[in-house]
Structure formats: structure tokens, C-alpha cells
Design a protein around this motif. Sequence first.
Motif, PDB file in Angstrom:
ATOM      1  N   ASP A 162      -4.567  -6.487   1.773  1.00 54.41           N
ATOM      2  CA  ASP A 162      -5.582  -5.455   1.593  1.00 54.41           C
ATOM      3  C   ASP A 162      -6.343  -5.175   2.882  1.00 54.41           C
ATOM      4  O   ASP A 162      -6.681  -4.015   3.175  1.00 54.41           O
ATOM      5  CB  ASP A 162      -6.553  -5.838   0.470  1.00 54.41           C
ATOM      6  N   ILE A 163      -6.604  -6.215   3.674  1.00 52.87           N
ATOM      7  CA  ILE A 163      -7.315  -6.020   4.937  1.00 52.87           C
ATOM      8  C   ILE A 163      -6.448  -5.245   5.926  1.00 52.87           C
ATOM      9  O   ILE A 163      -6.916  -4.299   6.585  1.00 52.87           O
ATOM     10  CB  ILE A 163      -7.736  -7.364   5.554  1.00 52.87           C
ATOM     11  N   MET A 164      -5.181  -5.624   6.033  1.00 59.47           N
ATOM     12  CA  MET A 164      -4.291  -4.917   6.954  1.00 59.47           C
ATOM     13  C   MET A 164      -4.134  -3.456   6.544  1.00 59.47           C
ATOM     14  O   MET A 164      -4.143  -2.553   7.392  1.00 59.47           O
ATOM     15  CB  MET A 164      -2.929  -5.621   7.004  1.00 59.47           C
ATOM     16  N   GLU A 165      -4.003  -3.217   5.268  1.00 53.85           N
ATOM     17  CA  GLU A 165      -3.863  -1.850   4.785  1.00 53.85           C
ATOM     18  C   GLU A 165      -5.125  -1.033   5.059  1.00 53.85           C
ATOM     19  O   GLU A 165      -5.052   0.138   5.460  1.00 53.85           O
ATOM     20  CB  GLU A 165      -3.566  -1.867   3.289  1.00 53.85           C
ATOM     21  N   ALA A 166      -6.296  -1.663   4.880  1.00 54.86           N
ATOM     22  CA  ALA A 166      -7.552  -0.968   5.146  1.00 54.86           C
ATOM     23  C   ALA A 166      -7.668  -0.581   6.615  1.00 54.86           C
ATOM     24  O   ALA A 166      -8.126   0.518   6.948  1.00 54.86           O
ATOM     25  CB  ALA A 166      -8.731  -1.848   4.737  1.00 54.86           C
ATOM     26  N   ARG A 167      -7.229  -1.464   7.502  1.00 53.42           N
ATOM     27  CA  ARG A 167      -7.266  -1.137   8.934  1.00 53.42           C
ATOM     28  C   ARG A 167      -6.411   0.090   9.230  1.00 53.42           C
ATOM     29  O   ARG A 167      -6.811   0.985   9.973  1.00 53.42           O
ATOM     30  CB  ARG A 167      -6.757  -2.322   9.756  1.00 53.42           C
ATOM     31  N   LEU A 168      -5.206   0.110   8.662  1.00 50.68           N
ATOM     32  CA  LEU A 168      -4.304   1.231   8.923  1.00 50.68           C
ATOM     33  C   LEU A 168      -4.918   2.546   8.470  1.00 50.68           C
ATOM     34  O   LEU A 168      -4.722   3.591   9.095  1.00 50.68           O
ATOM     35  CB  LEU A 168      -2.974   1.003   8.201  1.00 50.68           C
ATOM     36  N   ARG A 169      -5.679   2.500   7.393  1.00 53.09           N
ATOM     37  CA  ARG A 169      -6.205   3.729   6.791  1.00 53.09           C
ATOM     38  C   ARG A 169      -7.390   4.318   7.559  1.00 53.09           C
ATOM     39  O   ARG A 169      -7.777   5.461   7.284  1.00 53.09           O
ATOM     40  CB  ARG A 169      -6.586   3.472   5.333  1.00 53.09           C
ATOM     41  N   VAL A 170      -7.974   3.548   8.466  1.00 57.32           N
ATOM     42  CA  VAL A 170      -9.079   4.095   9.261  1.00 57.32           C
ATOM     43  C   VAL A 170      -8.625   4.384  10.691  1.00 57.32           C
ATOM     44  O   VAL A 170      -9.439   4.494  11.602  1.00 57.32           O
ATOM     45  CB  VAL A 170     -10.310   3.151   9.257  1.00 57.32           C
TER      46      VAL A 170
END
Length: 412
Positions: A162-170
Motif C-alpha cells: 500500500d505504501i509503494m502504491e501510494a508513492r506511485l500515485r503522487v
Amino acid sequence: MSNVIQTPTLLAAAITTALLAGCAGQATSESTAAPAAEKSMAAAPMAMAGPAPLAPLGEPPIPPDNLQSPAKIELGKILFFDPRLGGDASTGCSTCHEPDQGWAWAEDFSRGYPGTVHWRNSQTIINSAYFPRQFWAGSASSNESQARGAARGGVAGNGEADIMEARLRVIPEYVERFREAFGTQWPIVRDAWRAIASFERTLVQRDTPLDKYLLGDKSALDADQLKGKEIFEGKGGCIQCHNGAITSDQDFHNIGIPPNKRWEEDGLAQITFRFEQYAKGQTQEGYRKAKSDWGFYYRSKNAWDKGKFRTAPLRYLKYTAPYMHNGVFYTLEEVVDFYDRGGFDEDGRTTLFPENKSSLIKPLGLTDDEKGALIAFLESMSGEEMLMDKPAMPEYAPLFTLAELEAAQEAK
């Protein structure tokens, strides 16, 4: 960069090798055989069929659920070098697989996540597109699962999905690139592994001197290399495990590798080693007493699999020292001497599980000239070094200014 073109069971491994080599033949399986009678039965197919002959590499297999595309490959290339696809944004794929270090890491143990050191040698990803088994113990069955396992592993990437995915999305550029490659509104972390796998399938080398020779150019190997090929396939017995197009039977063998002495003096390596014993479901006795990597045992939990590791492919090995699962040998001369002694290092050390040592490993009686010829042949399995510059990393979205925040509040 040269030769860049546009990945799980024993049966699958055998089928893949046969397809790539374009020939029949299957090597002995030691990974599932019991110590005594069952082992001798397992050896019977090899006696009849023999190992698959060496063969040139064909086109890399592409899974139908992750077809190649320029957008996906380019995205995967950037993600491969981006350390934000990991735990604390310091450790990415390229941290342990540096292009100028054989797309691996040129030390006995690979780099680890901050606060750790890895406990095994980093394997090259060159030609990994062909491997039905990834990692030293075969715990991943494709480039996709390998990328995911490395990014989330406790001593490698240590990332949370979830953290890695959140980084990609910003990161606006990633939002755009994921949309182009996968048609999704936002980056999905599963697609990151698919993109990285697509990029890794372009890291293929098919024009080595050996490939050229096997494709009909008889001048591609010199006299010394041809003599080495004869030793490889005959007196040296190398082809018994290093066979087919990918020069690996993709099976598991205990060849006598002794423990790395680094564990005796490196406290951080000891801590990591104990952590891995716990993480892999080791017994309490094993956790307390283990003095070396137990290999395939961690997956099978069979006593006869202690000290067994996946047969390492020999392609591109000219650039991937040190060798073996724990990096105990830094030169091909050391490797050949080890096999020539029958699986013992220069100090007379061998595996801590001699009861599982493969019967294929025995003294060879090679002369110095024969050793030199064998090394010359092994080096013919590598072409030109494949190098690549690190791409520019996309930037996060700019922070809101105070005026923008105030405007947003007023709009509410």
C-alpha cells in the motif's frame, strides 16, 4: 548495449528446457528424491536419456497475460532503477542488480535493506526471462513474482504494497505512464511487477561465441575453447547439470559448497542469517544450530534437501563474480579447482551436509592445460558486457502552496 530484445514445477522446467533447446533430454532430478533407493531410481532416466545438449537461445518466452509493449518496457525500466519501490525509498531493484556489476552485485553477499546485509549472492538478471525458477531456492516461478518477492523481502526491499502504491500515485509521470501501459486510472502495484518483468525480458544475450558456434559458425570458438567444450561435455561432467539452452537443468543439487567464513566474524550477517532461519519456518533446533544456508530445505522441509540449490546458469558468468550461492569463489579458476577436487575448497572444506552431496561431484583429475581450456570455454558463454545508464527518476507532484491550501479551504 548489445543484444537487447524486446518466466514452475519440475515438469515445467523440463518442458521449458526442451522447448528452448529444440531437443529432447532430461537431467537427473535430485530435488525430490529420498537419500537411498529412491535416488538410484531417480537416476535411471538420466542413464537412458542423458542430459540435454547445449543449444543456442531462442526468443524469450512471453506470458500471454503480460504481453510486451514499448510503454510497458519503458515504465519497467524506470521502476527497475527507482528505489521508491521499496520500504524506505532507499533500495530498489538496481541496488542489488547493478548493470556495471553483471546486473548483480560484485560481493559475496548481496546488498541488504538498511540495517541488514543479504545472506546470499546476488544473481544476474541477464537471461532471467528464460528461467522457470527464480532465486537460489526456486521460490519464484516468473519474473513478475521475482520482482514482487524482492521488493517486499525483509532483507531486500522490505516494501509494503500500500505504501509503494501510494508513492506511485503522487508522481504525475507514473500516473500517466501506468495509464498508457495498463489503461488504469491510477498506478496499481501489481502492474509495477508486470512492467519490471517486461523490462527484464529485454535483457537477453543471444550472440555469444557459443551461440554463434551452435548456430553454425564453426570459427566462433578457437581451438582452446573447443577443447574446453569437449571437457565440459566429457571428462569434466559439467553438462550433467549445466545443459540445454539456458545451461541449467533448473534442478537442485548439493555440490559441496562450504559455508562462507564471513558468518563467523560479521555480526550483521549473523543477525540477518538468524532472521532468515526464523522467517523460513526453521525448527527451533535448526534455528539455534544452523551454521550454513540450508537451501532448498527451507521450501521442502525434507532432510535430504539440506544444502541443495538451483543449478546456476553459466551464461554471462564472465561479468558476475563472485560465484556460488554464498559467493565463496571470486574467480573461475577457484570454481574449476573446487570441482576438480571433488567439491572441496583449498582448505579441504565441503558442505556441512555431506550425506546429501551429489554423487555427480567427484575428483576430476584435470591437468592445468585442461583447466585453462575449460575456463576459456566457459567464457565463450558471455558476449559483450551489457551496460545501461540510469534513467531520470520522475518527481513527486509539487507541494501545495499556502495560497492554494487556503483557496481549497474556502472552496469547501
